[in-house]
Design a protein around this motif. Structure first.
Motif, PDB file in Angstrom:
ATOM      1  N   ASP A 189       0.818  -1.215   0.000  1.00  0.00           N
ATOM      2  CA  ASP A 189       0.000   0.000   0.000  1.00  0.00           C
ATOM      3  C   ASP A 189       0.850   1.262   0.000  1.00  0.00           C
ATOM      4  O   ASP A 189       0.326   2.354  -0.173  1.00  0.00           O
ATOM      5  N   ARG A 221      -6.396   2.536  -0.993  1.00  0.00           N
ATOM      6  CA  ARG A 221      -6.872   2.309   0.366  1.00  0.00           C
ATOM      7  C   ARG A 221      -5.984   2.993   1.405  1.00  0.00           C
ATOM      8  O   ARG A 221      -6.448   3.307   2.500  1.00  0.00           O
ATOM      9  N   SER A 230      -7.855   6.084   3.641  1.00  0.00           N
ATOM     10  CA  SER A 230      -7.967   5.781   5.070  1.00  0.00           C
ATOM     11  C   SER A 230      -7.057   6.660   5.910  1.00  0.00           C
ATOM     12  O   SER A 230      -6.951   6.465   7.126  1.00  0.00           O
ATOM     13  N   GLU A 265      -9.489  -0.046  15.457  1.00  0.00           N
ATOM     14  CA  GLU A 265     -10.382  -0.993  14.788  1.00  0.00           C
ATOM     15  C   GLU A 265     -11.221  -0.279  13.727  1.00  0.00           C
ATOM     16  O   GLU A 265     -11.436  -0.800  12.630  1.00  0.00           O
ATOM     17  N   ARG A 315      -8.954   0.515  10.819  1.00  0.00           N
ATOM     18  CA  ARG A 315      -8.666  -0.705  10.070  1.00  0.00           C
ATOM     19  C   ARG A 315      -9.838  -1.102   9.179  1.00  0.00           C
ATOM     20  O   ARG A 315      -9.657  -1.507   8.021  1.00  0.00           O
ATOM     21  N   LEU A 316     -11.051  -0.970   9.694  1.00  0.00           N
ATOM     22  CA  LEU A 316     -12.229  -1.296   8.892  1.00  0.00           C
ATOM     23  C   LEU A 316     -12.379  -0.336   7.715  1.00  0.00           C
ATOM     24  O   LEU A 316     -12.758  -0.737   6.612  1.00  0.00           O
ATOM     25  N   TYR A 359      -9.913   1.131   6.223  1.00  0.00           N
ATOM     26  CA  TYR A 359      -8.832   0.717   5.318  1.00  0.00           C
ATOM     27  C   TYR A 359      -9.247  -0.500   4.495  1.00  0.00           C
ATOM     28  O   TYR A 359      -8.974  -0.594   3.294  1.00  0.00           O
ATOM     29  N   LEU A 360      -9.954  -1.450   5.131  1.00  0.00           N
ATOM     30  CA  LEU A 360     -10.333  -2.690   4.454  1.00  0.00           C
ATOM     31  C   LEU A 360     -11.517  -2.523   3.502  1.00  0.00           C
ATOM     32  O   LEU A 360     -11.860  -3.467   2.785  1.00  0.00           O
ATOM     33  N   ARG A 361     -12.126  -1.353   3.490  1.00  0.00           N
ATOM     34  CA  ARG A 361     -13.222  -1.117   2.541  1.00  0.00           C
ATOM     35  C   ARG A 361     -12.726  -1.114   1.109  1.00  0.00           C
ATOM     36  O   ARG A 361     -13.502  -1.336   0.175  1.00  0.00           O
ATOM     37  N   PRO A 399     -10.071  -2.522  -1.960  1.00  0.00           N
ATOM     38  CA  PRO A 399      -9.278  -3.715  -2.296  1.00  0.00           C
ATOM     39  C   PRO A 399      -7.791  -3.388  -2.363  1.00  0.00           C
ATOM     40  O   PRO A 399      -7.410  -2.235  -2.540  1.00  0.00           O
ATOM     41  N   PRO A 400      -6.954  -4.409  -2.229  1.00  0.00           N
ATOM     42  CA  PRO A 400      -5.503  -4.167  -2.362  1.00  0.00           C
ATOM     43  C   PRO A 400      -5.140  -3.836  -3.796  1.00  0.00           C
ATOM     44  O   PRO A 400      -5.876  -4.190  -4.731  1.00  0.00           O
TER      45      PRO A 400
END
Length: 311
Positions: free
Chosen positions: A110, A160, A164, A296, A299-300, A302-304, A306-307
């Protein structure tokens, strides 16, 4: 080289970079076909805007002074798969960019950080190299992650990461904030060496060595309190406890020896400092619990996204 369906944008913060911005824009366009270069003018008084537009950049304006404000605006406004952040002073080797983008996808990572490798004896201003090394060591120690060049202005970032990252800094401290954000979230990051040369004639650095150095150090301490509240407040509690002990021990020994407390002000002061030490320790525990909840959420967010990957 990125896939044809991968959108790549370059963000070039500029303030009075008439002598260099055109070369940077042309080099970026030549290095990565299909890239869109956005030059964010930060209140230039010379012909920076004209030179950037002539070279093929999309020019936007940020009236709030400071690189952090520019990055905040750019990260909020632009949409892309890959973001390139590079200074407009023509000191970084743009030819390394295709490899950095390919590395971002192949990891996938990232963040690909360009670690400056001097191409000339005077690339670093006096004190900058030692200051950078000092800050790298401090951040690595405080946050437990190796950092090689936290003040570099040359980075390739995934969507991402960008979306984020809550930019709070206003000035040159933004690179420090990005570094702490990445180590705090344990964002996949890789470091690569890139050429770094002196500014060409007619271009002057906006960085003030001691003024901005102290600002960066202050930010590191604030972020340490914010990102590592329990160790930070525990350290404060230990210092206060030691002060309380130094002040109060003679009073206690005197009491055991004579049964009297003659220095009431000292006894009260020592007791008060001891109470503050306990409160600091409790505050650190409460803020640590709050940080976990905040992490947390980050992190959520960030995970929204895709890589980064080839499409």
């Amino acid at each position: 080289m990125p896939d044809s369906s991968t959108t790549v944008v370059a963000i070039v913060p500029c303030l009075d970079e008439e002598a260099t911005v055109g070369a940077v824009v042309r080099d970026l366009i030549a290095a990565v076909p299909g890239i869109t270069v956005y030059v964010f003018d930060n209140g230039s008084t010379d012909r920076t805007v004209e030179r950037a537009a002539e070279a093929g950049a999309v020019v936007r304006h940020e009236t709030r002074r400071g690189k952090g404000n520019v990055v905040r605006r750019a990260f909020g406004d632009l949409q892309a798969d890959v973001f390139v952040l590079i200074d407009g002073d023509d000191t970084y080797d743009v030819s390394a960019l295709p490899g950095m983008i390919a590395l971002l996808h192949s990891g996938p990572y990232d963040q690909v950080v360009g670690v400056r490798r001097e191409d000339g004896a005077s690339a670093y201003r006096p004190g900058h190299a030692s200051g950078n090394s000092f800050f790298n060591a401090v951040v690595s120690r405080l946050f437990g992650e190796p950092v090689q060049d936290m003040l570099t202005g040359y980075r390739v970032l995934s969507e991402r990461f960008v979306k984020s990252f809550p930019v709070r800094s206003r000035g040159f401290e933004v690179e420090t904030e990005m570094t702490v954000h990445s180590v705090g979230l344990r964002v996949p990051t890789v470091y690569v060496e890139v050429g770094f040369k002196d500014r060409p004639p007619g271009s002057e650095s906006k960085l003030r060595t001691y003024h901005d150095g102290f600002r960066i150090l202050g930010l590191i301490l604030r972020l340490a309190r914010y990102e590592r509240p329990q160790p930070f407040h525990a350290a404060v509690a230990v210092v206060l406890a030691l002060v309380s002990l130094v002040l109060g021990l003679p009073v206690i020994l005197e009491y055991f020896d004579t049964g009297l407390v003659r220095r009431f002000p000292t006894a009260i002061l020592a007791s008060s400092i001891a109470v503050i030490a306990v409160l600091a320790l409790i505050m650190g525990m409460l803020l640590e619990a709050n940080r976990r909840v905040r992490d947390e959420g980050a992190r959520l967010a960030y995970l929204r996204f895709p890589p980064p990957e080839h499409k």
